[in-house]
Scaffold this active site. Structure first.
Site, PDB file in Angstrom:
ATOM      1  CB  CYS A 143      -0.936   0.023   1.202  1.00  0.00           C
ATOM      2  SG  CYS A 143      -2.162  -1.288   1.139  1.00  0.00           S
ATOM      3  CG  HIS A 168      -3.302   3.733   1.813  1.00  0.00           C
ATOM      4  ND1 HIS A 168      -3.750   3.315   0.588  1.00  0.00           N
ATOM      5  CD2 HIS A 168      -3.352   2.642   2.628  1.00  0.00           C
ATOM      6  CE1 HIS A 168      -4.064   2.026   0.655  1.00  0.00           C
ATOM      7  NE2 HIS A 168      -3.833   1.602   1.878  1.00  0.00           N
ATOM      8  CG  ASN A 221      -6.704  -0.543   1.016  1.00  0.00           C
ATOM      9  OD1 ASN A 221      -5.945  -0.254   0.094  1.00  0.00           O
ATOM     10  ND2 ASN A 221      -6.274  -0.871   2.218  1.00  0.00           N
TER      11      ASN A 221
HETATM   12  O1  UT7 Z   1      -3.972  -0.901   3.417  1.00  0.00           O
HETATM   13  C1  UT7 Z   1      -3.452  -0.848   4.700  1.00  0.00           C
HETATM   14  C2  UT7 Z   1      -3.612  -2.065   5.433  1.00  0.00           C
HETATM   15  N1  UT7 Z   1      -4.885  -2.385   5.990  1.00  0.00           N
HETATM   16  C3  UT7 Z   1      -5.504  -1.616   6.889  1.00  0.00           C
HETATM   17  O2  UT7 Z   1      -5.166  -0.502   7.140  1.00  0.00           O
HETATM   18  C4  UT7 Z   1      -6.680  -2.254   7.608  1.00  0.00           C
HETATM   19  C5  UT7 Z   1      -6.795  -1.674   8.971  1.00  0.00           C
HETATM   20  N2  UT7 Z   1      -7.873  -2.263   9.739  1.00  0.00           N
HETATM   21  C6  UT7 Z   1      -9.188  -1.951   9.565  1.00  0.00           C
HETATM   22  O3  UT7 Z   1      -9.535  -1.176   8.694  1.00  0.00           O
HETATM   23  C7  UT7 Z   1     -10.177  -2.536  10.549  1.00  0.00           C
HETATM   24  O4  UT7 Z   1      -9.481  -3.177  11.586  1.00  0.00           O
HETATM   25  C8  UT7 Z   1     -11.199  -3.536   9.917  1.00  0.00           C
HETATM   26  C9  UT7 Z   1     -12.168  -2.758   9.033  1.00  0.00           C
HETATM   27  C10 UT7 Z   1     -10.471  -4.585   9.141  1.00  0.00           C
HETATM   28  C11 UT7 Z   1     -12.026  -4.189  11.017  1.00  0.00           C
HETATM   29  O5  UT7 Z   1     -12.657  -3.220  11.813  1.00  0.00           O
HETATM   30  P1  UT7 Z   1     -12.512  -3.267  13.417  1.00  0.00           P
HETATM   31  O6  UT7 Z   1     -13.353  -2.184  13.921  1.00  0.00           O
HETATM   32  O7  UT7 Z   1     -11.052  -3.225  13.749  1.00  0.00           O
HETATM   33  O8  UT7 Z   1     -13.182  -4.648  13.770  1.00  0.00           O
HETATM   34  P2  UT7 Z   1     -12.567  -5.862  14.609  1.00  0.00           P
HETATM   35  O9  UT7 Z   1     -11.611  -6.646  13.794  1.00  0.00           O
HETATM   36  O10 UT7 Z   1     -12.122  -5.374  15.954  1.00  0.00           O
HETATM   37  O11 UT7 Z   1     -13.873  -6.733  14.824  1.00  0.00           O
HETATM   38  C12 UT7 Z   1     -14.997  -6.239  15.578  1.00  0.00           C
HETATM   39  C13 UT7 Z   1     -16.147  -7.209  15.410  1.00  0.00           C
HETATM   40  C14 UT7 Z   1     -15.755  -8.677  15.572  1.00  0.00           C
HETATM   41  O12 UT7 Z   1     -16.825  -9.349  16.207  1.00  0.00           O
HETATM   42  P3  UT7 Z   1     -16.768  -9.675  17.768  1.00  0.00           P
HETATM   43  O13 UT7 Z   1     -15.557 -10.541  17.975  1.00  0.00           O
HETATM   44  O14 UT7 Z   1     -16.677  -8.354  18.458  1.00  0.00           O
HETATM   45  O15 UT7 Z   1     -18.066 -10.381  17.995  1.00  0.00           O
HETATM   46  C15 UT7 Z   1     -15.634  -9.165  14.159  1.00  0.00           C
HETATM   47  O16 UT7 Z   1     -15.864 -10.557  14.035  1.00  0.00           O
HETATM   48  O17 UT7 Z   1     -16.669  -7.084  14.086  1.00  0.00           O
HETATM   49  C16 UT7 Z   1     -16.727  -8.390  13.476  1.00  0.00           C
HETATM   50  N3  UT7 Z   1     -16.522  -8.221  12.035  1.00  0.00           N
HETATM   51  C17 UT7 Z   1     -17.536  -8.016  11.180  1.00  0.00           C
HETATM   52  N4  UT7 Z   1     -18.871  -7.904  11.358  1.00  0.00           N
HETATM   53  C18 UT7 Z   1     -19.625  -7.667  10.269  1.00  0.00           C
HETATM   54  C19 UT7 Z   1     -15.354  -8.249  11.354  1.00  0.00           C
HETATM   55  N5  UT7 Z   1     -15.586  -8.052  10.050  1.00  0.00           N
HETATM   56  C20 UT7 Z   1     -16.933  -7.909   9.917  1.00  0.00           C
HETATM   57  C21 UT7 Z   1     -17.779  -7.674   8.813  1.00  0.00           C
HETATM   58  N6  UT7 Z   1     -19.103  -7.556   9.040  1.00  0.00           N
HETATM   59  N7  UT7 Z   1     -17.309  -7.547   7.555  1.00  0.00           N
END
Ligand code: UT7
Length: 323
Positions: free
Chosen positions: A112, A250, A280
């Site tokens: 990225c 980004h 992204n």
């Molecule tokens: O290009 C550069 C590299 N990449 C990045 O910069 C990515 C950076 N990270 C992110 O953008 C975020 O961490 C994500 C969008 C990937 C995830 O968001 P988050 O707010 O960090 O969610 P999380 O991983 O802490 O998960 C929170 C909850 C979990 O459920 P529980 O364990 O709290 O019950 C996940 O299982 O959200 C759940 N979850 C979803 N729910 C509905 C994870 N993905 C999804 C989804 N839909 N697509």
């Protein structure tokens, strides 16, 4: 000598993958995706479209806007983590298709952060006098390496390409400076395990070709890394944040961009965001955003524009350009 951006271009594959379509593939919702990432839709290549196809179209667009024929280019540089094939480079494929002969072409992989690494590399080549006109393309087709049963990654990534033409100038314009960083101890935060020499095709399971991401951990280091890169660059170039007219970060997540704006106390109105439409797009995200900002006249002559990126590697960095 400075490296001035004299033309920008972009190409997005026509296939749209919106949040409603993803709701049918994994357990997720439009509401969750929009509130956690800011993304409503992204573009997805078909089986017949590869990175070099997107890169070629973005390059033609940038060359046209620069008013330059391809034979005036003396280096083709492609930032990508998703080449058409392991070898040869996508740079060579695009160089050949543009009909440019006897000039070097190569790929650079900083995922990225590829565009920022590419811009710093092109700037160094121009400052050294080695090359005068460089075609720099950021392209990725991450959806080809995305597991559409993994809701933590498939909602985020899209495909695209953005390109710039850089030219040597004695004007006080162009790239002022860049800062690049990497932390290879965190290589496993975002990776595709298979297809390389660690797990070659004869040893790989189909799932080894998919991207694995520690999203939450990446999120936290992303905000810190972006802030560090920007503050270090401003110190290095002796420019105050108050004098920055526009930031193009980004496009990874609107919450990352919002947290960065808050940390820097920089107004969101002066930060370009188009993640809603494309998700992204990895190395393509900044040059696509730059092209849209230029085409939409959001950037004016003499503006100070700051780019900042973060991604797999881990890699991060920032560049400052006088338009
Ligand atoms: O290009 C550069 C590299 N990449 C990045 O910069 C990515 C950076 N990270 C992110 O953008 C975020 O961490 C994500 C969008 C990937 C995830 O968001 P988050 O707010 O960090 O969610 P999380 O991983 O802490 O998960 C929170 C909850 C979990 O459920 P529980 O364990 O709290 O019950 C996940 O299982 O959200 C759940 N979850 C979803 N729910 C509905 C994870 N993905 C999804 C989804 N839909 N697509």
């Amino acid at each position: 000598m400075r490296a001035k951006i004299i033309g920008t271009g972009a190409f997005l594959p026509p296939g749209v993958l919106n949040n409603e379509a993803l709701e049918k593939m994994v357990v997720t919702s439009d509401e969750w995706i929009v509130s956690r990432t800011g993304i409503r839709e992204r573009r997805r290549t078909t089986d017949n479209e590869a990175s070099s196809d997107l890169a070629y179209n973005a390059a033609k667009h940038a060359l046209k806007n620069a008013g330059l024929k391809p034979d005036r280019i003396d280096l083709v540089l492609i930032a990508t983590a998703t080449p058409d094939m392991l070898l040869p480079s996508t740079g060579c494929l695009v160089q050949g298709r543009l009909g440019i002969r006897n000039v070097p072409a190569f790929d650079l992989n900083a995922v990225c952060s590829g565009f920022i690494y590419g811009l710093a590399t092109a700037d160094a080549f121009i400052r050294s006098g080695a090359y005068k006109s460089i075609l720099l393309i950021g392209v990725d087709t991450i959806t080809k390496f995305t597991d559409y049963s993994d809701r933590t990654t498939c909602i985020i990534f899209g495909d695209g390409a953005g390109a710039v033409v850089l030219q040597a100038t004695r004007e006080k314009k162009g790239v002022i400076g860049s800062r690049l960083y990497a932390d290879g101890t965190k290589w496993d935060y975002i990776h595709v395990p298979g297809g390389g020499s660690r797990i070659p095709s004869y040893a790989a399971a189909p799932s080894d070709y998919y991207m694995i991401m520690k999203g939450h951990d990446t999120f936290r280091v992303a905000v810190r890394g972006l802030e560090q890169a920007i503050l270090d660059l401003l110190k290095q170039t002796r420019v105050s944040l108050r004098d920055i007219d526009f930031i193009i970060p980004h496009q990874a997540n609107t919450r990352i961009i919002g947290a960065l704006a808050e940390k820097l106390k920089y107004p969101m109105e002066k930060i370009f965001v188009n993640i809603e439409n494309y998700g992204n797009t990895s190395a393509a995200s900044i040059p696509i955003a730059l092209h849209e900002a230029v085409a939409g006249k959001r950037i004016r002559n003499n503006d100070l524009v700051l780019f900042a990126s973060f991604g797999s590697g881990l890699t991060w960095g920032a560049s400052l350009v006088k338009w």
